[in-house]
Design an enzyme around this catalytic site. Structure first.
Site, PDB file in Angstrom:
ATOM      1  CG  HIS A 210     -64.917 -28.647-107.685  1.00 53.60           C
ATOM      2  ND1 HIS A 210     -65.822 -28.008-108.477  1.00 53.60           N
ATOM      3  CD2 HIS A 210     -65.257 -28.364-106.404  1.00 53.60           C
ATOM      4  CE1 HIS A 210     -66.681 -27.351-107.719  1.00 53.60           C
ATOM      5  NE2 HIS A 210     -66.370 -27.549-106.454  1.00 53.60           N
TER       6      HIS A 210
HETATM    7  C1  UD1 Z   1     -64.545 -26.441-101.419  1.00 52.98           C
HETATM    8  C2  UD1 Z   1     -66.014 -26.384-100.983  1.00 52.98           C
HETATM    9  C3  UD1 Z   1     -66.912 -26.564-102.205  1.00 52.98           C
HETATM   10  C4  UD1 Z   1     -66.556 -25.581-103.308  1.00 52.98           C
HETATM   11  C5  UD1 Z   1     -65.068 -25.719-103.625  1.00 52.98           C
HETATM   12  C6  UD1 Z   1     -64.638 -24.756-104.690  1.00 52.98           C
HETATM   13  C7  UD1 Z   1     -66.573 -27.276 -98.750  1.00 52.98           C
HETATM   14  C8  UD1 Z   1     -67.144 -28.423 -98.041  1.00 52.98           C
HETATM   15  N1  UD1 Z   1     -66.334 -27.462-100.075  1.00 52.98           N
HETATM   16  O1  UD1 Z   1     -64.308 -27.740-101.923  1.00 52.98           O
HETATM   17  O2  UD1 Z   1     -68.248 -26.324-101.819  1.00 52.98           O
HETATM   18  O3  UD1 Z   1     -67.336 -25.859-104.438  1.00 52.98           O
HETATM   19  O4  UD1 Z   1     -64.330 -25.472-102.425  1.00 52.98           O
HETATM   20  O5  UD1 Z   1     -63.270 -24.890-104.964  1.00 52.98           O
HETATM   21  O6  UD1 Z   1     -66.364 -26.247 -98.170  1.00 52.98           O
HETATM   22  N2  UD1 Z   1     -56.328 -27.359-102.058  1.00 52.98           N
HETATM   23  C9  UD1 Z   1     -55.201 -26.768-102.564  1.00 52.98           C
HETATM   24  N3  UD1 Z   1     -55.104 -25.400-102.514  1.00 52.98           N
HETATM   25  C10 UD1 Z   1     -56.066 -24.632-101.972  1.00 52.98           C
HETATM   26  C11 UD1 Z   1     -57.209 -25.245-101.446  1.00 52.98           C
HETATM   27  C12 UD1 Z   1     -57.328 -26.607-101.494  1.00 52.98           C
HETATM   28  O7  UD1 Z   1     -54.307 -27.433-103.071  1.00 52.98           O
HETATM   29  O8  UD1 Z   1     -55.913 -23.394-101.947  1.00 52.98           O
HETATM   30  C13 UD1 Z   1     -56.446 -28.823-102.149  1.00 52.98           C
HETATM   31  C14 UD1 Z   1     -56.129 -29.525-100.854  1.00 52.98           C
HETATM   32  O9  UD1 Z   1     -55.425 -30.673-101.175  1.00 52.98           O
HETATM   33  C15 UD1 Z   1     -57.481 -29.912-100.308  1.00 52.98           C
HETATM   34  C16 UD1 Z   1     -58.302 -30.088-101.573  1.00 52.98           C
HETATM   35  O10 UD1 Z   1     -57.775 -29.149-102.511  1.00 52.98           O
HETATM   36  O11 UD1 Z   1     -57.407 -31.051 -99.539  1.00 52.98           O
HETATM   37  C17 UD1 Z   1     -59.762 -29.814-101.383  1.00 52.98           C
HETATM   38  O12 UD1 Z   1     -59.968 -28.541-100.799  1.00 52.98           O
HETATM   39  P1  UD1 Z   1     -61.204 -28.265 -99.797  1.00 52.98           P
HETATM   40  O13 UD1 Z   1     -61.280 -26.822 -99.431  1.00 52.98           O
HETATM   41  O14 UD1 Z   1     -61.154 -29.247 -98.697  1.00 52.98           O
HETATM   42  O15 UD1 Z   1     -62.441 -28.656-100.643  1.00 52.98           O
HETATM   43  P2  UD1 Z   1     -62.819 -28.281-102.146  1.00 52.98           P
HETATM   44  O16 UD1 Z   1     -62.919 -29.539-102.910  1.00 52.98           O
HETATM   45  O17 UD1 Z   1     -61.945 -27.197-102.684  1.00 52.98           O
END
Ligand code: UD1
Length: 365
Positions: A210
């Site tokens: 991821h």
């Molecule tokens: C975040 C953390 C990363 C961690 C990862 C674990 C930061 C900078 N990054 O990255 O360190 O390893 O979480 O998962 O804090 N989304 C959903 N549902 C959710 C949450 C997110 O669909 O419940 C989707 C959204 O489209 C979002 C994307 O996932 O834009 C990324 O989520 P985000 O929290 O921005 O970063 P992660 O890649 O999950």
């Protein structure tokens, strides 16, 4: 002493659970409240972890949601400031390296509240990782730095932190892993979907992916998929897909082999049930690098660097990079019998959270 515990994104939940348990088991009660920033919000990214890991409902939910880094961080800061005003805690405890960690540590520090950082001192040296920025900034303003491995202490000393503010306590995530694994043995996961899958496959590899550096750039992602397709000709690969990765797969139409089995994000127990018995794990997660070392499962990390060097030096982890050739060469070595043995790092014994709570109780009698 009054503590505010902060959890926001999936990898935080495994680290908060044992701290909550340690606080609940104290003979003399300590006041604490739990704040969920809402950085992760889907049931399978958040709620399932609260249920399975016995984390109580949060006292505050900030509902930050997704957004750019600035949007997400800013929203958490604004909402968390209100909680700090209402609760006036002595200490804010933040874990890990996600945006919630950064946002809440800055907010607390500027309000004159002590900040404790659990999993301090890890450094990848890679400024393209948002987590590296979060780690360095959080550590630079934290009052208590709880480190999981000795490299953490060395990094912090090199950056000029006071020796008395650094505590080598082991790893709360390993506390959680050992606790859940012990309970897992008595559960009937064989009848669950993942249990049936496990039985039908026999041997398999387990994959998570991821990191933006691996999945947001189509050329890198497609090169990784080339290697995965090749491996899956010999061994099926079970792949629970993170939402970020799912979006890239949907947009780019990479040709994935049918022997790569795509699943929705798994709960902690389902995931553990699968990876603990995998032939090996392929991952770019920070947590899985450490959890595989804790249980002695071979792990190939699809990254150019790691902030968790003890998993390489003492554990079962091997850095293989993000190129198809690097991944395949490590796989071939492994198949020809060159597997690492590994040992469990010092203090990864299931008692880190108790040590943390002991230290905080001494500082704030
Ligand atoms: C975040 C953390 C990363 C961690 C990862 C674990 C930061 C900078 N990054 O990255 O360190 O390893 O979480 O998962 O804090 N989304 C959903 N549902 C959710 C949450 C997110 O669909 O419940 C989707 C959204 O489209 C979002 C994307 O996932 O834009 C990324 O989520 P985000 O929290 O921005 O970063 P992660 O890649 O999950």
């Amino acid at each position: 002493m009054k503590l505010l515990l902060v959890a926001g994104a999936r990898p935080n939940f495994m680290k908060i659970a044992p701290i909550v348990r340690a606080l609940r088991n104290r003979p003399l009660p300590i006041l604490w409240k739990l704040v969920h920033t809402g950085q992760h919000y889907d049931y399978d990214m958040s709620g399932s972890f609260f249920n399975e890991l016995e984390i109580p409902d949060p006292d505050y939910h900030l509902e930050a949601g997704s957004g750019t880094h600035a949007q997400q961080t800013a929203k958490i800061m604004v909402e968390f400031e209100k909680v700090c005003v209402a609760e006036a805690p002595d200490v804010v405890v933040v874990v890990g390296d996600v945006n919630s960690t950064l946002a809440c540590s800055i907010t607390a520090k500027k309000m004159g509240i002590k900040v404790s950082h659990v999993e301090a001192g890890l450094r990848s040296g890679d400024w393209a990782m948002p987590e590296e920025v979060n780690r360095v900034v959080t550590d630079s303003i934290s009052d208590h730095l709880f480190v999981t491995e000795k490299s953490g202490r060395e990094n912090l000393l090199q950056e000029g932190k006071r020796r008395e503010s650094i505590y080598f306590v082991g790893h709360v995530m390993v506390d959680n892993l050992l606790y859940v694994k012990n309970g897992l043995d008595g559960e009937k996961l064989e009848d669950s979907e993942t249990g049936k899958l496990k039985k039908s496959l026999g041997e398999y590899a387990f994959l998570t992916l991821h990191r933006p550096s691996n999945v947001d750039e189509p050329k890198t992602f497609s090169d990784i998929i080339c290697a995965l397709n090749e491996i899956s000709r010999e061994l099926p690969i079970v792949f629970p897909v993170h939402p970020r990765t799912r979006r890239q797969l949907d947009q780019n139409g990479f040709g994935l082999s049918n022997s790569i089995l795509l699943l929705s994000p798994l709960s902690f127990k389902e995931s553990l049930h699968l990876w603990k018995d995998a032939v090996f794990v392929l991952t770019d997660s920070g947590g899985l690098q450490e959890e595989t070392t804790a249980l002695g499962v071979p792990c190939f990390t699809i990254r150019e660097n790691t902030e968790r060097p003890v998993t390489i030096e003492e554990g079962t982890n091997t850095l293989v990079g993000s190129s198809s050739s690097g991944i395949l060469s490590a796989y071939r070595d492994f198949r020809s019998g060159k597997a690492k043995k590994g040992r469990v790092p010092e203090l990864w014994d299931g008692h880190a959270a108790d040590r943390i709570v002991d230290i905080l109780s001494e500082r704030f009698p």
